[in-house]
Design a protein around this motif. Sequence first.
Motif, mmCIF file in Angstrom:
data_model
loop_
_atom_site.group_PDB
_atom_site.id
_atom_site.type_symbol
_atom_site.label_atom_id
_atom_site.label_comp_id
_atom_site.label_asym_id
_atom_site.label_seq_id
_atom_site.Cartn_x
_atom_site.Cartn_y
_atom_site.Cartn_z
ATOM 1 N N LEU A 13 0.831 -1.201 0.000
ATOM 2 C CA LEU A 13 0.000 0.000 0.000
ATOM 3 C C LEU A 13 0.866 1.251 0.000
ATOM 4 O O LEU A 13 2.010 1.232 0.446
ATOM 5 C CB LEU A 13 -0.906 0.016 1.241
ATOM 6 C CG LEU A 13 -1.898 -1.131 1.388
ATOM 7 C CD1 LEU A 13 -2.633 -1.007 2.724
ATOM 8 C CD2 LEU A 13 -2.884 -1.159 0.236
ATOM 9 N N SER A 14 0.291 2.344 -0.481
ATOM 10 C CA SER A 14 0.990 3.628 -0.434
ATOM 11 C C SER A 14 1.094 4.086 1.025
ATOM 12 O O SER A 14 0.345 3.593 1.887
ATOM 13 C CB SER A 14 0.218 4.671 -1.246
ATOM 14 O OG SER A 14 -0.973 5.035 -0.557
ATOM 15 N N PRO A 15 1.999 5.019 1.324
ATOM 16 C CA PRO A 15 2.095 5.522 2.707
ATOM 17 C C PRO A 15 0.760 6.059 3.241
ATOM 18 O O PRO A 15 0.422 5.798 4.402
ATOM 19 C CB PRO A 15 3.158 6.618 2.616
ATOM 20 C CG PRO A 15 4.029 6.184 1.473
ATOM 21 C CD PRO A 15 3.076 5.559 0.484
ATOM 22 N N SER A 16 0.001 6.757 2.430
ATOM 23 C CA SER A 16 -1.283 7.286 2.926
ATOM 24 C C SER A 16 -2.287 6.158 3.164
ATOM 25 O O SER A 16 -3.057 6.200 4.133
ATOM 26 C CB SER A 16 -1.861 8.333 1.974
ATOM 27 O OG SER A 16 -2.179 7.771 0.724
ATOM 28 N N GLU A 17 -2.263 5.121 2.309
ATOM 29 C CA GLU A 17 -3.146 3.972 2.520
ATOM 30 C C GLU A 17 -2.736 3.208 3.777
ATOM 31 O O GLU A 17 -3.591 2.714 4.508
ATOM 32 C CB GLU A 17 -3.133 3.050 1.300
ATOM 33 C CG GLU A 17 -3.809 3.652 0.087
ATOM 34 C CD GLU A 17 -3.574 2.863 -1.190
ATOM 35 O OE1 GLU A 17 -4.416 2.957 -2.091
ATOM 36 O OE2 GLU A 17 -2.531 2.162 -1.296
ATOM 37 N N GLN A 18 -1.431 3.100 4.030
ATOM 38 C CA GLN A 18 -0.966 2.437 5.245
ATOM 39 C C GLN A 18 -1.444 3.190 6.480
ATOM 40 O O GLN A 18 -1.867 2.576 7.461
ATOM 41 C CB GLN A 18 0.560 2.328 5.252
ATOM 42 C CG GLN A 18 1.092 1.322 4.261
ATOM 43 C CD GLN A 18 2.607 1.214 4.289
ATOM 44 O OE1 GLN A 18 3.290 1.866 5.077
ATOM 45 N NE2 GLN A 18 3.150 0.382 3.400
ATOM 46 N N LYS A 19 -1.404 4.513 6.425
ATOM 47 C CA LYS A 19 -1.890 5.322 7.547
ATOM 48 C C LYS A 19 -3.380 5.077 7.770
ATOM 49 O O LYS A 19 -3.831 4.890 8.903
ATOM 50 C CB LYS A 19 -1.623 6.804 7.273
ATOM 51 C CG LYS A 19 -2.025 7.716 8.404
ATOM 52 C CD LYS A 19 -1.679 9.163 8.101
ATOM 53 C CE LYS A 19 -2.114 10.051 9.250
ATOM 54 N NZ LYS A 19 -1.808 11.470 8.969
ATOM 55 N N GLN A 20 -4.160 5.038 6.685
ATOM 56 C CA GLN A 20 -5.593 4.762 6.785
ATOM 57 C C GLN A 20 -5.833 3.356 7.329
ATOM 58 O O GLN A 20 -6.751 3.131 8.115
ATOM 59 C CB GLN A 20 -6.264 4.918 5.415
ATOM 60 C CG GLN A 20 -6.306 6.345 4.920
ATOM 61 C CD GLN A 20 -6.785 6.440 3.486
ATOM 62 O OE1 GLN A 20 -6.464 5.605 2.641
ATOM 63 N NE2 GLN A 20 -7.560 7.473 3.193
ATOM 64 N N ALA A 21 -4.998 2.400 6.915
ATOM 65 C CA ALA A 21 -5.145 1.014 7.380
ATOM 66 C C ALA A 21 -4.867 0.908 8.874
ATOM 67 O O ALA A 21 -5.593 0.222 9.599
ATOM 68 C CB ALA A 21 -4.222 0.088 6.592
ATOM 69 N N ARG A 22 -3.825 1.590 9.342
ATOM 70 C CA ARG A 22 -3.532 1.571 10.778
ATOM 71 C C ARG A 22 -4.703 2.145 11.572
ATOM 72 O O ARG A 22 -5.070 1.615 12.630
ATOM 73 C CB ARG A 22 -2.240 2.340 11.081
ATOM 74 C CG ARG A 22 -0.983 1.561 10.743
ATOM 75 C CD ARG A 22 0.273 2.222 11.276
ATOM 76 N NE ARG A 22 0.607 3.453 10.573
ATOM 77 C CZ ARG A 22 1.319 3.524 9.453
ATOM 78 N NH1 ARG A 22 1.794 2.419 8.913
ATOM 79 N NH2 ARG A 22 1.569 4.675 8.884
ATOM 80 N N LYS A 23 -5.316 3.185 11.053
ATOM 81 C CA LYS A 23 -6.486 3.781 11.714
ATOM 82 C C LYS A 23 -7.648 2.788 11.727
ATOM 83 O O LYS A 23 -8.323 2.621 12.749
ATOM 84 C CB LYS A 23 -6.879 5.067 11.001
ATOM 85 C CG LYS A 23 -8.021 5.808 11.639
ATOM 86 C CD LYS A 23 -8.293 7.115 10.889
ATOM 87 C CE LYS A 23 -9.426 7.886 11.516
ATOM 88 N NZ LYS A 23 -9.674 9.150 10.774
ATOM 89 N N ALA A 24 -7.875 2.101 10.613
ATOM 90 C CA ALA A 24 -8.962 1.120 10.535
ATOM 91 C C ALA A 24 -8.713 -0.037 11.510
ATOM 92 O O ALA A 24 -9.650 -0.524 12.149
ATOM 93 C CB ALA A 24 -9.117 0.604 9.105
ATOM 94 N N ILE A 25 -7.467 -0.479 11.633
ATOM 95 C CA ILE A 25 -7.136 -1.550 12.584
ATOM 96 C C ILE A 25 -7.425 -1.081 14.005
ATOM 97 O O ILE A 25 -7.978 -1.824 14.820
ATOM 98 C CB ILE A 25 -5.672 -2.002 12.426
ATOM 99 C CG1 ILE A 25 -5.472 -2.693 11.073
ATOM 100 C CG2 ILE A 25 -5.269 -2.940 13.568
ATOM 101 C CD1 ILE A 25 -4.023 -2.901 10.696
ATOM 102 N N ARG A 26 -7.050 0.154 14.310
ATOM 103 C CA ARG A 26 -7.323 0.698 15.648
ATOM 104 C C ARG A 26 -8.823 0.736 15.910
ATOM 105 O O ARG A 26 -9.294 0.302 16.959
ATOM 106 C CB ARG A 26 -6.711 2.095 15.798
ATOM 107 C CG ARG A 26 -6.783 2.601 17.238
ATOM 108 C CD ARG A 26 -6.178 3.986 17.414
ATOM 109 N NE ARG A 26 -7.129 4.991 16.970
ATOM 110 C CZ ARG A 26 -6.943 5.852 15.974
ATOM 111 N NH1 ARG A 26 -5.818 5.846 15.290
ATOM 112 N NH2 ARG A 26 -7.861 6.722 15.643
#
Length: 87
Positions: free
Chosen positions: A19-32
């Motif tokens: 994933l792109s860096p921004s998608e990774q950030k969104q994914a970490r938020k979704a996991i949280r």
Amino acid sequence: MIMPEIILTDTFLEGFRKLSPSEQKQARKAIRFLSENPRHPSLQVHIIKGTDFWEVYVNMDVRMIYLPESNVYTLMAIGHHDILKNY
């Protein structure tokens, strides 16, 4: 409500790295959100018809697939919408 334990599979981690860096950030938020409140409206959590797997929206294009078992959520995959073909 007891917060579920989150397990990341190797397949999930491979997809995450793509994933792109921004998608990774969104994914970490979704996991949280998934760990704190699996019914959070932004996740749009729902079962994948005909399976035991569940789908989470990370954004309009990226999805996470997980398998809930009791109080453990095993994150199986993450990627663009076409990953659903594998489940």
